[in-house]
Design an enzyme around this catalytic site. Structure first.
Site, PDB file in Angstrom:
ATOM      1  N   LYS A   1       0.845  -1.159   0.098  1.00  0.00           N
ATOM      2  CA  LYS A   1       0.026   0.035  -0.029  1.00  0.00           C
ATOM      3  C   LYS A   1       0.819   1.226  -0.018  1.00  0.00           C
ATOM      4  O   LYS A   1       2.006   1.293   0.923  1.00  0.00           O
ATOM      5  CB  LYS A   1      -1.018   0.193   1.192  1.00  0.00           C
ATOM      6  CG  LYS A   1      -2.077   1.079   1.181  1.00  0.00           C
ATOM      7  CD  LYS A   1      -3.022   0.844   2.479  1.00  0.00           C
ATOM      8  CE  LYS A   1      -4.101   1.849   2.397  1.00  0.00           C
ATOM      9  NZ  LYS A   1      -5.086   1.653   3.581  1.00  0.00           N
TER      10      LYS A   1
ATOM     11  N   SER B   1      -9.967   2.093   2.645  1.00  0.00           N
ATOM     12  CA  SER B   1      -9.007   2.733   1.596  1.00  0.00           C
ATOM     13  C   SER B   1      -8.048   2.021   1.102  1.00  0.00           C
ATOM     14  O   SER B   1      -7.613   2.249   0.065  1.00  0.00           O
ATOM     15  CB  SER B   1      -8.466   3.731   2.654  1.00  0.00           C
ATOM     16  OG  SER B   1      -7.467   3.045   3.536  1.00  0.00           O
TER      17      SER B   1
ATOM     18  N   SER C   1     -10.481   0.172   6.922  1.00  0.00           N
ATOM     19  CA  SER C   1      -9.846   0.238   5.668  1.00  0.00           C
ATOM     20  C   SER C   1      -9.327  -1.030   5.071  1.00  0.00           C
ATOM     21  O   SER C   1      -8.624  -1.296   4.242  1.00  0.00           O
ATOM     22  CB  SER C   1      -8.767   1.403   5.701  1.00  0.00           C
ATOM     23  OG  SER C   1      -9.527   2.899   5.481  1.00  0.00           O
TER      24      SER C   1
END
Ligand SMILES: [Mg+2]
Ligand SMILES: [Zn+2]
Lengths: 494, 494, 96
Positions: A78, A156, A180
């Site tokens: 990420k 997210s 998330s």
């Protein structure tokens, strides 16, 4: 030869150990899968050269008999995690061109174990979002479609879940502030695991809300999650909130035996107007666990309703302060305006660098901390947060884990909720309470909706008791049995 | 005597409170492992934490906590075993995080008191409101480039103690004495080097005025005053300014002002309307600071004798007068020098400390301080060590040289750094105490000065001084004055 | 309770150092009021005698030894700077 990208981490590990495949083969297969994945916009940066170097090093290590669980396993990272010399922007324009001179502890742990980096993954800017529509690099598509209609992957960690669900990465790092990891995992039929706050180091992880941010994993199986979490977790003196505890062998917790275990069902998670499919899924999960020998116990988490509003005070407050460092002075974007002053530079840089949702949260956070409002908002929220935490403590006196739905709906279409911040925030209604209490939680894929889109169930555990969450997740996963895979429509589109 | 500012119509009092920022003596910074050394190349003593790179986290330096506690104990203050670090949010180029980590609602040290020595045995108690720990900002340089401000982060993150007084001072002298006293205490216990030129100690001075009996007036804060003299001057000037405004019917705006010693004025700092909305909240990257009684007691045990206690001892046990004792204890180096001197004198002369203390103190405060003053040297730079001083004093004590000769010997010692006995030997300055030798000289002088002898015997006994002078002259000042007197009188008396 | 007008939005935007165009103040005020109006349901919760949460999990603050372990990396510190000169970060001139 079979498609190596369809392997799970545990399977690949065993094949690598036996010498049936090499890390290089596995990595090459994934590099081409990543290339074929462009349409989904999950990878914002690809690092194939690094991947191949790491793969060769992994092969040497495997031959030397020094392999760990993650040795030779290709993963995505990420964009929130600092990777030395590699694009790290938390998908924000304000970190324009930023290449850190340091490595996050979570990723360093992976590299130390011999994992292979495929690239950096798309996400909502600064991890603020539940649909991955808030990225400076554009939205991510969910490998799962509603017929031919695109859906969002959740957020997210949208890039993390899409890459894993779409067989472009075997696992991905992710971060969970209010859901998330779990919510997007639910949207993509992946296993998402958020450990106890303090289990993984936050060092080198771009901060959103420091008291909530926690690194975790996205994988295609519970066992894979256990293997990967064991790699990234651990005490780190560089993070004052990191717990000085030994990392258990999470995989060893997957005994498959939950007989006599107590599963809590919180009544407050029955939302008004929740789709019948979600209710049915929850019921199914309950029954599966009961069939496996667990005891189902009704519990109450009385302050559940207040978790989301609490979260939307605490998280923006911390974010407004955490994001003050993006000022155009030391790194990232600088917009000076015409011969502007230092203040002009701040105003212009931050106006140009942050997206709408990030600005909205900074403004809310600034407001709730400002003179005259602090007590009514921030202090109040921290008190309610304590009550929410107390609710869980009381519940965990009676039960070993808590079972809930992960998200109130399946993946929706892009644009469907992006005009209404509140509607978007409601996506995290089931995940936020445990985040506020710092508890470990997982999304276990458990079925599909009427459109064939994945749905997931959430297992929440006591602080530091990730093992039990893994154990129950594993049993649930087995009981659910094999679920459909997404069609590889992006590969044929090429 | 109370300090009164005479306005055109009324008399005014001034009320003063101080916030002293003192740099804690430590090797590394408060929240990072970078060095605190003064005067390095720009941005070399900066860790990525100090530069607020994304994902960097603070970790606390134990020594800074210990020194904060010791400082509180030295001021008789309450020690808080639970304290919290807060973020003070504001934007400035040399504040990399966009917030300063400080302590707001729960400081490490609470209320205490400091005793000021106001001369003539008078003292004044000034209350300490609190002491908290915080990090320093970097340094902005505005005069290096026509369009640019340069920023150096070497100081960013250096540990400070902010020592906040109560508004207990009512004259510039008291404020000056307070700063001097705080500096003295900090240097005694070694928690700050007190170097005001290098900025390791600086004061924010809060000044307000009122007519006698009126409630407190609106205060102005004079920022970063860096000498005791400027503390006094700035208060005089600011109080006068406020009185002038009030007398003209105006009102005082609460604001931050800058003292300009060159122009002899204070002026408003660039107006920052909302700059005071600091949006304090607990730093979520840190946890509360907690310690136990044992830690406090260990800190207490490590404290040296403090100036007030030392002064009392010098007066009571050693018989020094109040003034001399005050002078000696004001600076730790002076007190240390005195004690080393006294120790050495006692060792050399085998006399009781109380019997030689006043002589040692007088020599130190008179001869040595005088010479140092003239030479512009500090006690630390003294060319004559305490042991050497004791050597000189013991030569007087045992009658080897006279007090008169000692002055000459000291002068040579100060210039050359040689020991007293070496100088006495080299220059043949040994006192003549041989009665036979002195008697012969006396006889000769009486013989050639018969006129004066007769006058003496006629009742003009003051002439004994003349004869002593003649003997001294004849012996080059080396005759033991006691012996001379002893022998001379009977001979003159006939 | 909350009634954020455009003046308040302008003020918090200033505190946040985010430039907001005048015509955006009104819609932003609407959005913020929506969100804050919703979070204000917390007022219903009785929090008398409740201590605000000070740490999420039961971890004690660890103290570091006072040793110089970092620094001397000027190049790394300045590497990503939009503008640096002579070892300093350079920013538009600040007039004090
Ligand atoms: Mg101050
Ligand atoms: Zn301060």
């Amino acid at each position: 030869m079979t498609d190596l990208t369809k392997l799970k981490i545990a399977e690949a590990r065993d094949l690598l150990a036996k010498g049936d495949i090499t890390a290089r083969e596995l990595t090459e297969a994934h590099i081409s899968a990543v290339d074929g994945f462009d349409d989904l916009n999950a990878f914002i940066v690809k690092t194939p050269e690094t991947a191949l170097e790491q793969a060769d090093a992994a092969d040497a290590r495997i031959q030397a008999g020094e392999a760990k669980g993650m040795t030779g396993i290709p993963v995505g990272i990420k964009d929130l995690f600092a990777t030395k010399g590699v694009h790290t922007q938390a998908c924000s324009h304000i970190l324009d061109g930023f290449k850190p001179e340091y490595e996050s502890t979570v990723t360093q742990n992976l590299w130390d174990d011999g994992a292979v980096m495929l690239g950096k993954l798309n996400m909502d800017e600064f991890a603020m979002g539940s649909s991955n529509e808030n990225s400076y690099y554009g939205p991510v598509k969910n490998p799962w479609r509603r017929g031919t209609t695109d859906t969002v992957p959740g957020g997210s960690s949208g890039g993390s879940v899409a890459s894993v669900a779409g067989f472009a990465a075997m696992g991905a790092t992710a971060s969970d502030t209010g859901g998330s990891i779990r919510q997007p995992a639910s949207f993509t039929g992946t296993f998402g695991f958020k450990p106890t706050y303090g289990r993984c180091s936050r060092y080198g992880m771009v901060a959103f809300a420091s008291s909530l941010d926690q690194a975790g994993t996205v994988t295609r199986s519970v066992r894979d999650g256990a293997i990967m979490l064991e790699s990234i977790a651990g005490f780190d003196a560089k993070d004052s909130t990191s717990a000085d505890l030994a990392v258990p062998n999470f995989e060893a917790a997957l005994t498959g035996d939950i007989r006599g275990m107590k599963i809590g069902i919180p009544k407050e998670y029955h939302l008004e107007g929740m789709p019948a499919e979600i209710e049915a899924l929850w019921e199914k999960g309950k029954n599966l666990l009961k069939d496996a020998g667990a005891e189902i116990i009704d519990i109450s988490l009385p302050h559940t309703k207040y978790a989301l509003p609490t979260y939307y005070i605490v998280a923006p407050a911390e974010a407004s302060s955490n994001l003050a460092r993006y000022d155009g002075v030391r790194y990232g974007l600088r917009e000076t305006g015409n011969n502007g002053s230092l203040d002009d530079m701040y105003y212009n840089t931050r106006a140009a660098g942050f997206g709408d949702e990030v600005k909205r949260r900074i403004l809310i956070g600034t407001y709730v901390l400002s003179a005259g409002y602090y007590d009514a908002y921030y202090l109040k929220a921290q008190k309610v947060r304590q009550l929410i935490s107390n609710d869980f403590k009381a519940a965990f006196e009676k039960v070993d884990v808590i079972l809930t739905p992960t998200a109130p709906s399946a993946a929706f279409a892009p644009g469907e909720k992006s005009d209404d911040p509140l509607a978007m925030y409601l996506n995290d209604v089931f995940t936020v309470p445990a985040s506020l209490a710092g508890l470990p939680g997982a999304n276990v894929p458990a079925g599909v909706d009427k459109n064939g889109l994945p749905l997931g169930l959430q297992i929440l555990g006591k602080a530091w008791d990730e093992e039990t969450v893994f154990k129950v997740s594993g049993v649930l996963e087995d009981a659910v049995g094999s679920l459909a895979e997404p069609e590889l429509w992006w590969r044929s589109a090429k | 005597m109370t300090y009164v500012i005479q306005g055109a119509k009324d008399d005014f009092e001034v009320v003063i409170g101080l916030e002293i920022h003192a740099q804690i003596t430590s090797n590394a910074k408060l929240f990072s492992g970078a060095s605190t050394e003064f005067g390095a190349e720009p941005n070399t003593q900066v860790s990525l934490v100090d530069a607020a790179m994304p994902g960097m986290l603070p970790t606390i330096n134990a020594e800074c906590i210990r020194q904060g506690v010791r400082t509180g104990l030295a001021m008789g203050a309450q020690i808080n075993k639970f304290s919290v670090f807060d973020r003070k949010n504001y934007f400035y180029a040399d504040l990399p995080q966009g917030y300063q980590i400080s302590q707001f609602t729960h400081p490490i040290v609470g209320e205490g008191v400091v005793k000021l020595d106001m001369g003539d045995g008078k003292t004044k108690d000034v209350g300490i409101e609190r002491i908290h720990l915080e990090q320093d900002a970097g340094k902005s340089m505005h005069d290096q480039h026509p369009q640019m401000t340069y920023v150096d982060l070497n100081r960013s993150g250096v540990a400070l103690m902010e020592i906040v007084s109560k508004p207990d001072m009512t004259s510039p002298e008291e404020a000056g004495a307070y700063v001097t006293k705080i500096r003295s205490i900090l240097r005694y216990i070694g928690s700050c080097d007190g170097n005001m030129e290098q900025g390791s100690m600086r004061a924010d001075v809060n000044v307000s005025v009122r007519r006698a009996g009126e409630p407190l007036g609106t205060r102005c804060e004079l920022k970063n005053i860096n000498s005791v003299r400027f503390v006094r001057q700035s208060i005089e000037i600011e109080a006068r300014r406020q009185v002038d405004i009030l007398e003209e019917g105006g009102s005082i705006d609460q604001e931050t002002r800058l003292f300009d010693p060159v122009k002899g004025e204070t002026r408003s700092m660039r107006s920052k309307e909302e700059a005071h909305d600091y949006r304090y909240f607990p730093d979520p990257d840190l946890l509360p600071v907690e310690f136990d009684d044992a830690f406090v007691e260990a800190a207490r045990a490590s404290l040296p004798e403090l100036p007030d206690v030392k002064k009392a001892r010098l007066v009571e046990a050693l018989g020094l007068n109040d003034y001399t004792a005050s002078v000696l204890v004001a600076e730790k180096e002076q007190a240390d020098f005195f004690e080393a001197l006294l120790d050495a004198v006692v060792t050399a002369t085998k006399k009781e400390a109380a019997d030689v203390a006043s002589k040692a103190a007088n020599w130190l405060t008179g001869d040595l301080f005088g010479a140092l003053n003239k030479a512009g040297k500090t006690i630390g730079e003294s060319p004559v060590s305490a042991v050497q001083g004791a050597g000189l004093l013991s030569l007087i004590e045992d009658g080897t040289i006279s007090g008169r000769i000692a002055k000459d010997v000291f002068e040579i010692m100060f210039e050359t750094g040689k020991d007293a006995d070496v100088i006495v030997e080299e220059k043949g300055l040994k006192q003549v105490s041989d009665t036979g030798e002195i008697e012969a000289i006396i006889d000769e002088i009486i013989a050639v000065n018969q006129g004066q002898v007769e006058q003496y015997r006629a009742g003009k006994t003051k002439l004994i001084g003349f004869f002593v002078g003649q003997v001294m002259k004849a012996t080059g000042g080396k005759a033991n004055p006691g012996v001379v007197n002893q022998l001379l009188k009977p001979k003159l008396d006939g | 309770m909350s009634n954020i007008d455009t003046k308040t939005v302008a003020k918090i935007a200033r505190l946040s150092r985010i430039k907001v165009a005048d015509d955006k103040l009104e819609p932003l005020a609407g959005e913020l009021n929506n969100i804050l109006g919703w979070v204000e349901q917390l007022e219903e919760v009785n929090t008398d005698n409740v201590e605000p949460m000070s740490s999420v999990v039961d971890v004690k603050l660890r103290w570091r030894a006072d040793q110089v372990t970092d620094g001397n990396k000027q190049e790394s510190v300045l590497k990503n700077a939009p503008n640096s000169e002579y070892g300093f970060f350079a920013v538009p001139k600040v007039i004090e």
